[in-house]
Design an enzyme around this catalytic site. Structure first.
Site, mmCIF file in Angstrom:
data_model
loop_
_atom_site.group_PDB
_atom_site.id
_atom_site.type_symbol
_atom_site.label_atom_id
_atom_site.label_comp_id
_atom_site.label_asym_id
_atom_site.label_seq_id
_atom_site.Cartn_x
_atom_site.Cartn_y
_atom_site.Cartn_z
ATOM 1 N N LYS A 1 0.811 -1.198 0.000
ATOM 2 C CA LYS A 1 0.000 0.000 0.000
ATOM 3 C C LYS A 1 0.859 1.269 0.000
ATOM 4 O O LYS A 1 0.408 2.332 -0.415
ATOM 5 C CB LYS A 1 -0.859 0.051 1.292
ATOM 6 C CG LYS A 1 -1.792 -1.089 1.501
ATOM 7 C CD LYS A 1 -2.462 -0.905 2.889
ATOM 8 C CE LYS A 1 -3.078 -2.186 3.360
ATOM 9 N NZ LYS A 1 -3.460 -2.095 4.784
ATOM 10 N N GLY A 2 2.070 1.122 0.506
ATOM 11 C CA GLY A 2 2.911 2.295 0.771
ATOM 12 C C GLY A 2 3.132 3.224 -0.410
ATOM 13 O O GLY A 2 3.253 4.432 -0.233
ATOM 14 N N ASP B 1 7.543 2.796 -2.559
ATOM 15 C CA ASP B 1 7.782 3.931 -1.668
ATOM 16 C C ASP B 1 9.173 3.853 -1.064
ATOM 17 O O ASP B 1 9.860 4.846 -0.914
ATOM 18 C CB ASP B 1 6.720 3.980 -0.556
ATOM 19 C CG ASP B 1 6.555 2.645 0.144
ATOM 20 O OD1 ASP B 1 6.654 1.596 -0.513
ATOM 21 O OD2 ASP B 1 6.334 2.639 1.374
ATOM 22 N N ASP C 1 14.326 -1.092 1.432
ATOM 23 C CA ASP C 1 14.995 -1.248 2.724
ATOM 24 C C ASP C 1 16.027 -2.375 2.576
ATOM 25 O O ASP C 1 17.118 -2.158 2.057
ATOM 26 C CB ASP C 1 13.889 -1.564 3.745
ATOM 27 C CG ASP C 1 14.350 -1.520 5.182
ATOM 28 O OD1 ASP C 1 15.527 -1.785 5.438
ATOM 29 O OD2 ASP C 1 13.526 -1.255 6.068
ATOM 30 N N LYS D 1 16.969 3.174 1.731
ATOM 31 C CA LYS D 1 17.751 3.032 2.972
ATOM 32 C C LYS D 1 18.950 2.150 2.644
ATOM 33 O O LYS D 1 18.945 0.947 2.945
ATOM 34 C CB LYS D 1 16.905 2.294 4.023
ATOM 35 C CG LYS D 1 16.191 3.168 5.021
ATOM 36 C CD LYS D 1 15.588 2.291 6.119
ATOM 37 C CE LYS D 1 14.531 3.047 6.888
ATOM 38 N NZ LYS D 1 13.845 2.199 7.857
ATOM 39 N N PHE E 1 12.812 4.503 11.829
ATOM 40 C CA PHE E 1 11.417 4.326 11.429
ATOM 41 C C PHE E 1 10.931 5.618 10.820
ATOM 42 O O PHE E 1 11.008 6.675 11.450
ATOM 43 C CB PHE E 1 10.544 3.985 12.642
ATOM 44 C CG PHE E 1 10.758 2.612 13.160
ATOM 45 C CD1 PHE E 1 10.878 1.535 12.296
ATOM 46 C CD2 PHE E 1 10.840 2.369 14.523
ATOM 47 C CE1 PHE E 1 11.081 0.252 12.770
ATOM 48 C CE2 PHE E 1 11.046 1.091 15.011
ATOM 49 C CZ PHE E 1 11.172 0.039 14.136
ATOM 50 N N ASP F 1 3.524 3.665 6.583
ATOM 51 C CA ASP F 1 2.878 3.492 7.890
ATOM 52 C C ASP F 1 3.838 3.032 8.977
ATOM 53 O O ASP F 1 4.923 2.529 8.703
ATOM 54 C CB ASP F 1 1.774 2.427 7.780
ATOM 55 C CG ASP F 1 2.361 1.013 7.643
ATOM 56 O OD1 ASP F 1 3.264 0.823 6.807
ATOM 57 O OD2 ASP F 1 1.941 0.115 8.396
ATOM 58 N N ARG G 1 -0.131 6.952 7.371
ATOM 59 C CA ARG G 1 0.007 6.946 5.909
ATOM 60 C C ARG G 1 -0.492 8.245 5.287
ATOM 61 O O ARG G 1 -0.044 8.633 4.210
ATOM 62 C CB ARG G 1 -0.799 5.782 5.297
ATOM 63 C CG ARG G 1 -0.232 4.399 5.571
ATOM 64 C CD ARG G 1 -0.918 3.392 4.655
ATOM 65 N NE ARG G 1 -0.793 2.022 5.114
ATOM 66 C CZ ARG G 1 0.211 1.197 4.801
ATOM 67 N NH1 ARG G 1 1.202 1.624 4.053
ATOM 68 N NH2 ARG G 1 0.229 -0.030 5.244
HETATM 69 C C1 PRP Z 1 7.429 -1.823 2.541
HETATM 70 C C2 PRP Z 1 7.786 -1.101 1.256
HETATM 71 C C3 PRP Z 1 8.422 -2.169 0.432
HETATM 72 C C4 PRP Z 1 9.089 -3.049 1.465
HETATM 73 C C5 PRP Z 1 10.537 -2.693 1.529
HETATM 74 O O1 PRP Z 1 6.197 -2.451 2.372
HETATM 75 O O2 PRP Z 1 6.661 -0.572 0.618
HETATM 76 O O3 PRP Z 1 7.476 -2.915 -0.316
HETATM 77 O O4 PRP Z 1 8.466 -2.786 2.722
HETATM 78 O O5 PRP Z 1 11.215 -3.508 2.442
HETATM 79 P P1 PRP Z 1 12.394 -4.460 2.020
HETATM 80 O O6 PRP Z 1 13.283 -3.698 1.069
HETATM 81 O O7 PRP Z 1 13.085 -4.737 3.334
HETATM 82 O O8 PRP Z 1 11.825 -5.701 1.407
HETATM 83 P P2 PRP Z 1 5.382 -3.139 3.546
HETATM 84 O O9 PRP Z 1 5.668 -4.602 3.525
HETATM 85 O O10 PRP Z 1 5.648 -2.394 4.820
HETATM 86 O O11 PRP Z 1 3.870 -2.990 3.107
HETATM 87 P P3 PRP Z 1 2.980 -1.671 2.855
HETATM 88 O O12 PRP Z 1 3.605 -0.948 1.678
HETATM 89 O O13 PRP Z 1 1.641 -2.214 2.534
HETATM 90 O O14 PRP Z 1 3.004 -0.836 4.098
#
Ligand code: PRP
Length: 179
Positions: free
Chosen positions: A42-43, A99, A102, A130, A151, A158, A164
């Protein structure tokens, strides 16, 4: 909600400026090509909405849902593919819109997955990166801001499904996430 914010990293204006810059670059790079933006829910939804407005060539859009975190703040390393695109990616240039990158595990999985289909090309675009946290070897063609290993919330991102809707990107006070 604003009381939980430690520091604003990027204001709405700074984000807008970056999104316009990325949109312009994508428009130049994909001129005359069949482009489809795939938003990773969703991000990335807020970034996607603004990014598509900043692109001035024809573009198709679609949405996928893949989650590696669930409600936790620590990457599980397990990517769950919850929703796929509705349209075909065949003979199209695909940009996966994220978005945040990480560890890179989610994006690596998604890039591999889409590269095994019949798209002409598959690249990635992220607003936030990051780099300190990266464990997966993944190449991101379009990147906005680098951020510290903290964070962060807002502009679609979120913490436990909150924040969000903030129009800016900010760090959270440690007491909010219990440290
Ligand atoms: C977040 C972001 C990426 C992922 C990145 O999504 O949108 O998809 O984490 O992390 P990584 O590089 O360590 O794999 P999240 O799973 O939090 O879901 P959301 O977007 O629905 O909040």
């Amino acid at each position: 909600m604003n009381n939980d914010i430690k520091e604003i990293l990027f204001t709405k204006e700074e984000i807008d400026e970056m999104v316009v810059k990325i949109g312009k670059k994508i428009s130049e790079d994909y001129k005359g090509k069949t482009l489809m933006l795939v938003c990773v829910l969703k991000g990335a939804n807020m970034f996607m909405s603004d990014l598509m407005k900043a692109i001035d060539i024809p573009v198709e859009i679609d949405f996928i849902s893949a989650s590696s975190y669930g409600h936790s703040t620590v990457s599980s390393g397990v990517v769950k593919f919850l929703k796929d695109v509705d349209s075909s990616v065949e003979n199209k240039h695909i940009i996966l819109v994220e978005d945040l990158v990480d560890t890179g595990l989610t994006l690596k999985y998604l890039l591999n997955n889409f590269r095994n289909r019949d798209a002409i090309s598959v690249e990635a675009c992220t607003l936030l990166d990051k780099p300190e946290r990266r464990t997966a070897d993944v190449l991101v063609k379009y990147k906005g801001f680098n951020i510290p290993d903290e964070f962060i919330v807002g502009y679609g991102i979120d913490y436990a499904e909150k924040y969000r809707n903030l129009p800016y990107i900010a760090t959270l006070k440690p007491e909010v996430y219990g440290e």
